[in-house]
Design an enzyme around this catalytic site. Structure first.
Site, mmCIF file in Angstrom:
data_model
loop_
_atom_site.group_PDB
_atom_site.id
_atom_site.type_symbol
_atom_site.label_atom_id
_atom_site.label_comp_id
_atom_site.label_asym_id
_atom_site.label_seq_id
_atom_site.Cartn_x
_atom_site.Cartn_y
_atom_site.Cartn_z
ATOM 1 N N GLN A 54 0.799 -1.221 0.000
ATOM 2 C CA GLN A 54 0.000 0.000 0.000
ATOM 3 C C GLN A 54 0.834 1.275 0.000
ATOM 4 O O GLN A 54 0.323 2.332 -0.325
ATOM 5 C CB GLN A 54 -0.976 -0.020 1.173
ATOM 6 C CG GLN A 54 -2.018 -1.123 1.024
ATOM 7 C CD GLN A 54 -2.969 -1.193 2.191
ATOM 8 O OE1 GLN A 54 -2.694 -1.861 3.173
ATOM 9 N NE2 GLN A 54 -4.082 -0.504 2.098
ATOM 10 N N ARG A 111 3.648 -0.759 12.875
ATOM 11 C CA ARG A 111 3.297 -2.027 12.231
ATOM 12 C C ARG A 111 3.451 -1.859 10.722
ATOM 13 O O ARG A 111 2.830 -0.985 10.121
ATOM 14 C CB ARG A 111 1.861 -2.426 12.591
ATOM 15 C CG ARG A 111 1.416 -3.685 11.892
ATOM 16 C CD ARG A 111 0.059 -4.216 12.364
ATOM 17 N NE ARG A 111 -0.289 -5.361 11.544
ATOM 18 C CZ ARG A 111 -1.366 -5.458 10.766
ATOM 19 N NH1 ARG A 111 -2.244 -4.465 10.730
ATOM 20 N NH2 ARG A 111 -1.566 -6.516 10.020
ATOM 21 N N HIS A 217 0.917 -9.611 4.033
ATOM 22 C CA HIS A 217 -0.258 -8.724 4.044
ATOM 23 C C HIS A 217 -0.802 -8.612 2.612
ATOM 24 O O HIS A 217 -0.572 -7.620 1.915
ATOM 25 C CB HIS A 217 0.159 -7.351 4.583
ATOM 26 C CG HIS A 217 -0.974 -6.441 4.935
ATOM 27 N ND1 HIS A 217 -1.099 -5.831 6.171
ATOM 28 C CD2 HIS A 217 -2.033 -6.000 4.227
ATOM 29 C CE1 HIS A 217 -2.174 -5.058 6.190
ATOM 30 N NE2 HIS A 217 -2.769 -5.147 5.014
ATOM 31 N N ASN A 262 -1.993 -11.338 7.587
ATOM 32 C CA ASN A 262 -3.006 -10.320 7.828
ATOM 33 C C ASN A 262 -4.349 -10.755 7.233
ATOM 34 O O ASN A 262 -4.436 -11.048 6.034
ATOM 35 C CB ASN A 262 -2.580 -9.000 7.165
ATOM 36 C CG ASN A 262 -3.580 -7.891 7.422
ATOM 37 O OD1 ASN A 262 -3.771 -7.454 8.566
ATOM 38 N ND2 ASN A 262 -4.259 -7.432 6.379
ATOM 39 N N GLU A 263 -5.362 -10.791 8.047
ATOM 40 C CA GLU A 263 -6.753 -10.971 7.617
ATOM 41 C C GLU A 263 -6.977 -12.117 6.615
ATOM 42 O O GLU A 263 -7.472 -11.894 5.504
ATOM 43 C CB GLU A 263 -7.288 -9.671 7.010
ATOM 44 C CG GLU A 263 -7.307 -8.511 7.983
ATOM 45 C CD GLU A 263 -8.004 -7.266 7.406
ATOM 46 O OE1 GLU A 263 -8.177 -7.180 6.182
ATOM 47 O OE2 GLU A 263 -8.389 -6.388 8.198
ATOM 48 N N ASN A 403 -8.270 -6.428 13.714
ATOM 49 C CA ASN A 403 -8.482 -5.238 12.882
ATOM 50 C C ASN A 403 -9.959 -4.905 12.971
ATOM 51 O O ASN A 403 -10.804 -5.645 12.463
ATOM 52 C CB ASN A 403 -8.123 -5.522 11.419
ATOM 53 C CG ASN A 403 -6.623 -5.638 11.205
ATOM 54 O OD1 ASN A 403 -5.833 -5.443 12.129
ATOM 55 N ND2 ASN A 403 -6.228 -5.945 9.986
ATOM 56 N N TYR A 405 -13.010 -1.961 12.517
ATOM 57 C CA TYR A 405 -13.434 -0.660 11.994
ATOM 58 C C TYR A 405 -14.916 -0.386 12.214
ATOM 59 O O TYR A 405 -15.311 0.753 12.387
ATOM 60 C CB TYR A 405 -13.180 -0.597 10.479
ATOM 61 C CG TYR A 405 -11.726 -0.595 10.088
ATOM 62 C CD1 TYR A 405 -11.052 0.594 9.841
ATOM 63 C CD2 TYR A 405 -11.016 -1.790 9.961
ATOM 64 C CE1 TYR A 405 -9.717 0.610 9.476
ATOM 65 C CE2 TYR A 405 -9.667 -1.790 9.599
ATOM 66 C CZ TYR A 405 -9.028 -0.591 9.361
ATOM 67 O OH TYR A 405 -7.704 -0.577 9.007
ATOM 68 N N GLU A 484 -5.363 -2.804 13.840
ATOM 69 C CA GLU A 484 -5.811 -1.722 12.945
ATOM 70 C C GLU A 484 -7.128 -1.140 13.450
ATOM 71 O O GLU A 484 -8.019 -1.876 13.876
ATOM 72 C CB GLU A 484 -6.071 -2.230 11.515
ATOM 73 C CG GLU A 484 -4.849 -2.475 10.683
ATOM 74 C CD GLU A 484 -5.189 -2.988 9.287
ATOM 75 O OE1 GLU A 484 -6.228 -2.565 8.728
ATOM 76 O OE2 GLU A 484 -4.420 -3.807 8.765
ATOM 77 N N TRP A 530 -4.805 2.910 11.880
ATOM 78 C CA TRP A 530 -4.694 2.765 10.425
ATOM 79 C C TRP A 530 -5.167 4.057 9.792
ATOM 80 O O TRP A 530 -6.320 4.403 9.965
ATOM 81 C CB TRP A 530 -5.538 1.577 9.935
ATOM 82 C CG TRP A 530 -5.291 1.345 8.476
ATOM 83 C CD1 TRP A 530 -5.970 1.891 7.426
ATOM 84 C CD2 TRP A 530 -4.265 0.532 7.899
ATOM 85 N NE1 TRP A 530 -5.434 1.479 6.241
ATOM 86 C CE2 TRP A 530 -4.377 0.642 6.498
ATOM 87 C CE3 TRP A 530 -3.243 -0.273 8.427
ATOM 88 C CZ2 TRP A 530 -3.528 -0.028 5.614
ATOM 89 C CZ3 TRP A 530 -2.401 -0.929 7.548
ATOM 90 C CH2 TRP A 530 -2.553 -0.810 6.161
ATOM 91 N N GLU A 537 -5.558 2.082 -1.318
ATOM 92 C CA GLU A 537 -6.551 1.308 -0.583
ATOM 93 C C GLU A 537 -7.130 0.214 -1.498
ATOM 94 O O GLU A 537 -8.290 0.218 -1.874
ATOM 95 C CB GLU A 537 -7.635 2.243 -0.017
ATOM 96 C CG GLU A 537 -8.765 1.588 0.759
ATOM 97 C CD GLU A 537 -8.347 0.619 1.864
ATOM 98 O OE1 GLU A 537 -7.334 0.884 2.542
ATOM 99 O OE2 GLU A 537 -9.029 -0.409 2.026
ATOM 100 N N TRP A 538 -6.276 -0.691 -1.904
ATOM 101 C CA TRP A 538 -6.641 -1.877 -2.687
ATOM 102 C C TRP A 538 -7.571 -1.524 -3.861
ATOM 103 O O TRP A 538 -7.247 -0.621 -4.609
ATOM 104 C CB TRP A 538 -7.219 -2.944 -1.750
ATOM 105 C CG TRP A 538 -6.278 -3.220 -0.592
ATOM 106 C CD1 TRP A 538 -6.490 -2.931 0.730
ATOM 107 C CD2 TRP A 538 -4.946 -3.788 -0.648
ATOM 108 N NE1 TRP A 538 -5.386 -3.284 1.486
ATOM 109 C CE2 TRP A 538 -4.428 -3.815 0.669
ATOM 110 C CE3 TRP A 538 -4.132 -4.268 -1.672
ATOM 111 C CZ2 TRP A 538 -3.158 -4.312 0.968
ATOM 112 C CZ3 TRP A 538 -2.864 -4.765 -1.373
ATOM 113 C CH2 TRP A 538 -2.404 -4.788 -0.070
ATOM 114 N N PHE A 546 -7.397 7.010 4.421
ATOM 115 C CA PHE A 546 -7.397 6.654 5.842
ATOM 116 C C PHE A 546 -6.308 7.383 6.638
ATOM 117 O O PHE A 546 -6.222 7.230 7.849
ATOM 118 C CB PHE A 546 -7.121 5.157 6.007
ATOM 119 C CG PHE A 546 -8.329 4.258 5.904
ATOM 120 C CD1 PHE A 546 -9.110 3.982 7.025
ATOM 121 C CD2 PHE A 546 -8.681 3.650 4.709
ATOM 122 C CE1 PHE A 546 -10.204 3.131 6.946
ATOM 123 C CE2 PHE A 546 -9.775 2.796 4.617
ATOM 124 C CZ PHE A 546 -10.534 2.538 5.744
#
Ligand code: NOJ
Length: 598
Positions: A54, A111, A217, A262-263, A403, A405, A484, A530, A537-538, A546
């Site tokens: 990213q 991180r 990630h 990650n995730e 993570n 949100y 996050e 984050w 952002e993907w 963010f």
């Protein structure tokens, strides 16, 4: 390392505490919340987070090879506005500035993740497809040939790219040593060239920033995809373990906090169920991809990721831990779910949503097997762990990375029909892979919280306390980190470029609920905001922001938003409600420092 003592009492002035859940949530976001660093235990780590793909850019520099996202980004229509991360925030070249920013913020930890294709680029044989994309989109690119032996059978992918190792060594050393790399002439020049004010203000620097490293990630070498289908193949487990070993060998003398993956839950949902992340697999009703099986492939991918995680942790504990004395965890994407109605079935649906999204990852690494709920509804479609695999999985995480949100409503789809007819719900809720749960952010047209720049990320601060509470109960209060949490500004809000008051309110209110969870006994050891700066952002490209630092799209200069000042003040325990009261503390500002040096 785990000895943070919970001492201070939490002072939360939130104009709510009892009443309906909805009004609690709303009031806490909009009203003043008083939260101080001292409301958290001693030794609690506060940090900021990024990920390699990213922010780094330099996607074919110094021996890095193409990764899955490089190829995906250049397929027309994959990313909003045709964006790519070829340059991203150019962190690869500007890492010293970014680390200075971190020092100026006063964070305890940072991180970040390691780019697999930078460290292990391998000998990359181009497929005709890639050759086409490369010739179209890249002027030149470098293929690094292996200098080391490779096992084409699936383990031990690629030779180590020393330039990649050097890059992360510089990051780690600069974090730990307050920014300066003694032997690097260029970096020394850079420091001299920086604004005097910042350097002279040494007393306000933190003592050194703890590297908190995510090994994987979302990005991996495209060759692994081409060769055997990436995470859909069991071969990926060994290649991941090999990559992790290289990281432990190269950086483990200084890195004490590791996250394996990650995730896995979110990645497999987007990559193999909805088809919006590479390799873009899916099937109806989730989407119309050229290949894939949305009901089964996410289960296989996660199965391989979990075993890759467990084998990595086993190796760390057997070969590295006694000397390096670090801890290894896994990070899970964690929506909180609330029943859409008071109906018992919707309450069960909310529980199921938690099981099918969070416990899917965490039950195996804590208890050694998938949640019973998943076994019940998936039957034989859910892969089985062999008994020796269950043994290495059980207790294979030193901490849980959360993570978090947002919160969504959950509605039962076993006993009632579920039709997705608003923009906040997703298709396929009547399938086992979704736990027969419909999730949405609206009830009778009313959103669960204030919208943000991200679809489905509605502001529900109380969800932070609830998700931590869920993990605390289900996993017997295993140590946790909030790896996050952050706010994306709604699109096209120019005033948010610098005056991001809503982000500050978001952070304050989520932190207040986190502090309350800790006061009630949750063993949370740290919090990562984050993200440090606006980044790629993907699939949303650069359209979603963010960051607490704005990055100018043309110059890539970084400028602090109001939230950066707030975070700085919060970390130094200044009053959080009046940003101005602590404003004498200077924040790193690329624009200013460049202007001064010119
Ligand atoms: C979680 C992911 O880890 C990160 O890469 C992403 O940018 C944020 N969520 C926001 O969507």
């Amino acid at each position: 390392m785990w000895k943070g003592k919970f001492s201070s009492s939490v002072t939360i002035v939130v104009l709510i505490l009892c009443a309906a859940a909805n009004s609690i949530v709303k009031a806490s976001f909009e009203d003043e919340v008083d939260i101080k660093r001292s409301d958290f235990p001693d030794g609690f780590l506060f940090g900021a987070a990024t990920s390699s793909y990213q922010v780094e850019g330099a996607n074919l520099e110094d021996g890095r090879s193409l990764c899955n996202w490089d190829v995906f980004c250049h397929i027309k229509g994959s990313i909003a506005n045709g964006d790519s991360a070829d340059i991203a925030e150019d962190h690869y070249h500007r890492y010293m500035e970014d680390i200075e920013i971190l020092h100026s913020l006063g964070v305890d930890a940072y991180r970040f993740s390691i780019s697999w294709s930078r460290v292990l680029p391998s000998m990359h044989f181009l497929s005709p497809f890639e050759r086409f994309h490369c010739s179209c989109f890249f002027l030149s690119w470098v293929v690094v040939f292996d200098k080391h032996t490779r096992d084409h059978g699936g383990g031990k992918f690629g030779g180590v790219n020393q330039a990649g190792i050097l890059f992360y060594n510089k990051i780690i050393d600069s974090l730990l040593s307050r920014g300066a790399m003694p032997n690097d002439y260029l970096i020394q020049c850079f420091l001299l060239f920086k604004q005097i004010r910042f350097i002279a203000d040494n007393s306000k620097f933190s003592a050194g920033i703890e590297p908190f490293v995510t090994i994987h990630h979302f990005d991996y070498p495209q060759e692994l995809e081409d060769r055997y289908g990436g995470w859909l193949s069991h071969l990926m487990q060994e290649d991941f373990v090999h990559f992790a070993e290289i990281c432990f060998q190269s950086f483990g003398d200084r890195v004490k906090y590791w996250c394996t993956i990650n995730e896995p839950n979110l990645f497999s949902e987007f990559a193999y169920e909805r088809g919006t992340y590479p390799p873009a697999h899916c099937s109806p009703p989730f989407g119309n991809c050229s290949t894939g099986n949305s009901d089964v492939e996410p289960l296989i991918a996660v199965h391989n990721m979990l075993l890759g995680h467990a084998k990595t942790v086993k190796i760390y504990r057997e070969r590295f831990k006694s000397e390096q004395r670090g801890v290894v965890g896994i990070v899970v994407h964690s929506f909180m779910y609330k029943p859409l109605t008071e109906d018992k079935r919707d309450k069960e649906a909310a529980d199921r949503a938690l099981a099918f999204n969070i416990a899917w990852i965490l039950d195996p690494v804590v208890f050694g097997d998938y949640p019973p709920e998943m076994r019940h509804y998936h039957g034989s479609e859910l892969p089985k762990f062999a008994s020796e695999e269950r043994i290495i999985l059980r207790d294979s995480t030193d901490f849980i990375g959360i993570n978090h949100y947002a919160t969504l409503y959950a509605k039962d789809c076993i006993y009632s029909s579920c039709i997705c007819n608003d923009s906040s719900c997703t298709k396929g809720s009547d399938r086992a892979i979704r736990g027969f749960v419909y999730t949405a952010a609206e009830r009778d047209g009313v959103p669960i919280g204030e919208p943000t720049g991200m679809a489905r990320f509605f502001v529900v601060p109380r969800g932070m306390e609830e998700i931590v509470e869920y993990a605390k109960k289900r996993y017997l209060n295993k140590p946790m980190f909030v790896t996050e949490n952050g706010y994306s500004s709604p699109l096209n809000k120019v005033e948010d470029y610098h005056h991001d008051v809503k982000r500050i309110n978001y952070l304050k209110s989520y932190l207040a609920f986190l502090a309350r969870a800790i006061r009630n006994g949750a063993d949370v050891r740290g919090y990562f905001l984050w993200t440090l700066m606006d980044d790629f952002e993907w699939v949303n490209g650069y359209s979603v922001r963010f960051g607490i630092y704005r990055v100018d799209p043309q110059t890539l200069n970084r400028t602090p938003k109001l939230s950066a000042s707030w975070f700085r003040n919060f970390l130094s325990n200044c009053s959080l409600n009046y940003v101005e009261s602590c404003n004498s503390i200077s924040l790193m500002n690329t624009d200013e420092s460049r202007a001064q040096s010119e």
